[in-house]
Design a protein around this motif. Structure first.
Motif, short mmCIF file in Angstrom:
data_model
loop_
_atom_site.label_atom_id
_atom_site.label_comp_id
_atom_site.label_asym_id
_atom_site.label_seq_id
_atom_site.Cartn_x
_atom_site.Cartn_y
_atom_site.Cartn_z
N ILE A 63 -31.33 -11.01 -4.92
CA ILE A 63 -32.45 -10.65 -5.80
C ILE A 63 -32.62 -11.71 -6.87
O ILE A 63 -31.67 -12.06 -7.56
CB ILE A 63 -32.22 -9.28 -6.46
CG1 ILE A 63 -32.22 -8.20 -5.38
CG2 ILE A 63 -33.28 -8.98 -7.50
CD1 ILE A 63 -31.71 -6.87 -5.84
N GLU A 64 -33.85 -12.24 -6.96
CA GLU A 64 -34.14 -13.24 -7.97
C GLU A 64 -34.28 -12.56 -9.33
O GLU A 64 -34.90 -11.51 -9.44
CB GLU A 64 -35.47 -13.92 -7.63
CG GLU A 64 -35.41 -14.83 -6.43
CD GLU A 64 -34.97 -16.23 -6.81
OE1 GLU A 64 -35.14 -16.59 -7.99
OE2 GLU A 64 -34.46 -16.94 -5.95
N ARG A 65 -33.70 -13.16 -10.35
CA ARG A 65 -33.91 -12.62 -11.67
C ARG A 65 -35.16 -13.29 -12.25
O ARG A 65 -35.24 -14.50 -12.32
CB ARG A 65 -32.70 -12.95 -12.53
CG ARG A 65 -32.72 -12.23 -13.84
CD ARG A 65 -31.54 -12.61 -14.69
NE ARG A 65 -31.83 -12.22 -16.07
CZ ARG A 65 -31.84 -10.97 -16.47
NH1 ARG A 65 -31.55 -10.01 -15.64
NH2 ARG A 65 -32.14 -10.67 -17.71
N PRO A 66 -36.16 -12.49 -12.64
CA PRO A 66 -37.40 -13.10 -13.09
C PRO A 66 -37.19 -13.91 -14.37
O PRO A 66 -36.44 -13.50 -15.24
CB PRO A 66 -38.33 -11.91 -13.37
CG PRO A 66 -37.59 -10.68 -13.04
CD PRO A 66 -36.19 -11.02 -12.70
N GLU A 67 -37.88 -15.06 -14.45
CA GLU A 67 -37.80 -15.87 -15.67
C GLU A 67 -38.71 -15.24 -16.72
O GLU A 67 -39.69 -14.60 -16.37
CB GLU A 67 -38.32 -17.28 -15.41
CG GLU A 67 -37.66 -18.01 -14.28
CD GLU A 67 -38.61 -19.01 -13.66
OE1 GLU A 67 -39.62 -19.35 -14.32
OE2 GLU A 67 -38.36 -19.41 -12.51
N PRO A 68 -38.41 -15.49 -18.01
CA PRO A 68 -39.26 -14.94 -19.07
C PRO A 68 -40.73 -15.33 -18.87
O PRO A 68 -41.63 -14.52 -19.09
CB PRO A 68 -38.70 -15.55 -20.34
CG PRO A 68 -37.30 -15.93 -20.01
CD PRO A 68 -37.26 -16.22 -18.54
N LYS A 69 -40.95 -16.57 -18.44
CA LYS A 69 -42.32 -17.05 -18.28
C LYS A 69 -43.06 -16.21 -17.23
O LYS A 69 -44.20 -15.81 -17.41
CB LYS A 69 -42.30 -18.52 -17.87
CG LYS A 69 -43.63 -19.22 -18.03
CD LYS A 69 -43.49 -20.70 -17.65
CE LYS A 69 -44.77 -21.18 -16.98
NZ LYS A 69 -44.52 -22.29 -16.06
N ALA A 70 -42.37 -15.94 -16.12
CA ALA A 70 -42.97 -15.14 -15.06
C ALA A 70 -43.24 -13.72 -15.54
O ALA A 70 -44.25 -13.11 -15.17
CB ALA A 70 -42.05 -15.12 -13.83
N LEU A 71 -42.36 -13.19 -16.38
CA LEU A 71 -42.55 -11.83 -16.90
C LEU A 71 -43.81 -11.75 -17.76
O LEU A 71 -44.60 -10.81 -17.65
CB LEU A 71 -41.33 -11.40 -17.72
CG LEU A 71 -40.07 -11.10 -16.90
CD1 LEU A 71 -38.87 -10.91 -17.83
CD2 LEU A 71 -40.26 -9.86 -16.04
N VAL A 72 -44.00 -12.77 -18.60
CA VAL A 72 -45.21 -12.78 -19.45
C VAL A 72 -46.45 -12.91 -18.58
O VAL A 72 -47.45 -12.21 -18.80
CB VAL A 72 -45.14 -13.93 -20.49
CG1 VAL A 72 -46.46 -14.05 -21.24
CG2 VAL A 72 -44.00 -13.70 -21.46
N GLN A 73 -46.38 -13.75 -17.55
CA GLN A 73 -47.53 -13.89 -16.64
C GLN A 73 -47.84 -12.55 -15.96
O GLN A 73 -49.00 -12.16 -15.83
CB GLN A 73 -47.24 -14.95 -15.57
CG GLN A 73 -47.30 -16.37 -16.13
CD GLN A 73 -46.77 -17.39 -15.13
OE1 GLN A 73 -46.08 -17.05 -14.18
NE2 GLN A 73 -47.10 -18.65 -15.38
N ALA A 74 -46.77 -11.85 -15.55
CA ALA A 74 -46.98 -10.55 -14.90
C ALA A 74 -47.70 -9.59 -15.84
O ALA A 74 -48.63 -8.89 -15.44
CB ALA A 74 -45.64 -9.96 -14.46
N ALA A 75 -47.28 -9.60 -17.11
CA ALA A 75 -47.93 -8.73 -18.11
C ALA A 75 -49.40 -9.11 -18.25
O ALA A 75 -50.28 -8.25 -18.33
CB ALA A 75 -47.20 -8.83 -19.44
N GLU A 76 -49.69 -10.42 -18.26
CA GLU A 76 -51.09 -10.88 -18.41
C GLU A 76 -51.93 -10.45 -17.22
O GLU A 76 -53.06 -9.99 -17.38
CB GLU A 76 -51.12 -12.41 -18.59
CG GLU A 76 -50.65 -12.83 -19.98
CD GLU A 76 -50.34 -14.32 -20.10
OE1 GLU A 76 -50.12 -14.77 -21.22
OE2 GLU A 76 -50.31 -15.03 -19.05
N TRP A 77 -51.35 -10.60 -16.02
CA TRP A 77 -52.08 -10.15 -14.83
C TRP A 77 -52.35 -8.66 -14.90
O TRP A 77 -53.43 -8.18 -14.57
CB TRP A 77 -51.28 -10.47 -13.55
CG TRP A 77 -51.44 -11.88 -13.08
CD1 TRP A 77 -50.46 -12.82 -13.00
CD2 TRP A 77 -52.64 -12.52 -12.63
NE1 TRP A 77 -50.96 -14.01 -12.53
CE2 TRP A 77 -52.30 -13.84 -12.30
CE3 TRP A 77 -53.96 -12.10 -12.50
CZ2 TRP A 77 -53.25 -14.77 -11.82
CZ3 TRP A 77 -54.91 -13.00 -12.03
CH2 TRP A 77 -54.54 -14.33 -11.70
#
Lengths: 333, 172
Positions: free
Chosen positions: A15-29
């Motif tokens: 399981i990949e641990r999401p990077e903070p940057k990806a988490l913020v992008q997910a929130a934006e989407w």
């Protein structure tokens, strides 16, 4: 020469641990999609983003599971829920406290995780609750109990296993090598030399316990090298770096664990539970009022929860479950 | 070596904590709540909460401080839950009889309400409201903007703030 003839592969969880940057992008989407104004082109971009990297998909999953409580509301109740939740003023300072506590607990958790991972450098490792049988290159059988770690170093002079953690059973085979190589299990407290035999070695909190099922072994605590103590079939011994602490008869449970069974003969419930707890990652313990109950019987180690259910039917105990998988055996109310 | 032993002893240490401090904790909670039955339940919950967690040395050295910190968190949740339950019952009372949920449905709904409340706790009222209107009532952002008397772009900011909060991301 490799000490290992055959083994099963233990894979990581992948399981990949999401990077903070990806988490913020997910929130934006999420915010864009929830607006109801997203165009088909934007939906396409969102789908592309999700598949572009495993960490993106993991971040997206994190976003949706973070708010899964919302989808647990029955359809007709959403408006009512909205009204109830709107009217709630906040208690100042609560969140800050909760955050501090969360940080505190997370630190505890990750320190523990880091420790576990460091043990993966051992040649053979079993997970909590796992049991594993390995056939070594000389034909000897190594059986590993839950949460054990072993290094193997076979050379032209010696067949050496180093037990870092947990419990193992060894059934030595006649060495196929031309010249005799002793079979030795070393531990942080001292070493055990097989004298043609079947025996188990367990690292305990206050020493190392050796139980002999067939023939004999020689035990040498680190500070008394050269003066081995002979332990024979049917006997067990506990020792630390300095000396032999005690000799005692073999316990029934010491012979049956490789078959996945724990045998208890008039055992205190607290002692039984501390044995079973070794097969679970989450803690398992007795409340003081149930600790002194006595129990006999044989209990499967593969399904601890089932075993506990069976216990709760015969003893005056009830099973209380914590929010993180912990189990407390409390007295009946 | 220390960490190894620390792990091995996590469960027995908790047993010790239970033995020596359970009575004291129950008394502490009873004084705060004025109800021995609720105090007994919360004391039990406190130990259950600790079950899944490794204990650090500091926590074992100052067990009562640690226990009362955890118990305080549960106490606050307990009181908060009581408030939510009251608000829920008030709203229910204003509804027509025919829509009244069964006791099981009520319990489940209250459970979910508490979860959502915890999830959003700490957010400013308008952020919280915007998020609830969008996610529970399904309103478009323009309508939320109208109801809250803020701009459309402010609603988007509120939504992002709420979402990152729920996801546990520190605001950048």
């Amino acid at each position: 020469m490799s000490p290992l003839a055959s083994t099963t592969d233990t894979t990581g969880n992948g399981i990949e641990r999401p990077e903070p940057k990806a988490l913020v992008q997910a929130a934006e989407w999420f915010v864009l999609l929830a607006s109801g104004e997203a165009s088909d082109a934007e939906r396409g971009q969102w789908a592309n983003w999700r598949t572009a990297h495993p960490s993106h998909e993991a971040a997206w999953q994190h976003a949706t599971t973070s708010i899964s409580a919302l989808s647990a509301l029955p359809g007709g109740q959403a408006k009512l829920a909205c009204t109830v939740l709107h009217g709630q003023p906040k208690t100042p300072g609560r969140r800050r406290f909760a955050t501090q506590l969360a940080v505190l607990l997370t630190i505890g958790g990750s320190a523990c995780l880091a420790y576990r991972q460091s043990d993966h450098s051992a040649d053979f490792v079993t997970a909590v609750g796992e049991q594993r049988d390995l056939r070594l290159a000389d034909g000897s059988l190594l059986q590993m109990d839950t949460d054990a770690a072993v290094d193997a170093a076979f050379s032209s002079k010696i067949r050496l296993l180093h037990l870092r953690r947990g419990r193992i059973m060894v059934e030595t085979a006649a060495d196929p090598a031309a010249s005799y190589r002793p079979f030795v299990v070393s531990t942080s407290a001292g070493q055990i030399t097989a004298l043609g035999t079947r025996f188990s070695v367990q690292i305990e909190a206050d020493g190392v316990r050796v139980a002999v099922l067939e023939k004999r072994v020689a035990v040498e605590p680190d500070t008394c090298r050269g003066k081995p103590l002979i332990i024979s079939a049917g006997e067990a011994a506990r020792f630390d770096q300095r000396c032999l602490i005690e000799r005692s008869p073999l316990r029934p449970a010491e012979t049956t664990w490789p078959q996945g069974m724990l045998v208890a003969d008039d055992l205190r419930l607290e002692d039984l539970v501390s044995q079973l707890a070794r097969y679970r990652t989450a803690p398992l313990l007795c409340a003081p009022e149930t600790a002194e109950l006595r129990i006999s019987g044989s209990f499967p180690l593969r399904d601890i929860e089932h075993t506990l259910d069976a216990l709760s039917k015969t003893l005056p105990i009830r099973i209380v479950k914590g929010d993180r998988g912990g189990i407390l055996l409390a007295g009946k109310k | 070596m220390i960490s190894e032993y620390h792990l091995d002893f996590a469960a027995p240490s908790l047993t010790t904590l239970y033995r020596h401090h359970h009575g004291w904790l129950q008394g502490w909670l009873r004084r705060k709540l004025g109800c021995s039955e609720q105090a007994a339940d919360l004391a039990q919950d406190t130990f259950l909460r600790l079950l899944g967690r490794p204990l650090a040395i500091d926590q074992l050295l100052e067990p009562r401080a640690y226990l009362s910190t955890v118990a305080h968190g549960l106490l606050v949740n307990h009181l908060r839950r009581r408030d939510l339950e009251r608000a829920y019952l008030e709203v229910l009372a204003q509804q027509p009889e025919a829509m009244a949920p069964s006791p099981e449905e009520r319990a489940l709904l209250l459970e979910t309400l508490c979860e959502i409340d915890v999830m959003l706790s700490g957010l400013p009222p308008k952020v919280r409201q915007a998020f609830l209107l969008s996610q529970l009532e399904g309103l478009p952002y323009a309508e939320i903007a109208g109801r809250l008397g803020v701009s459309l772009s402010m609603v988007k900011k509120y939504m992002l703030r709420a979402m990152t909060h729920c996801m546990g991301i520190t605001q950048l």
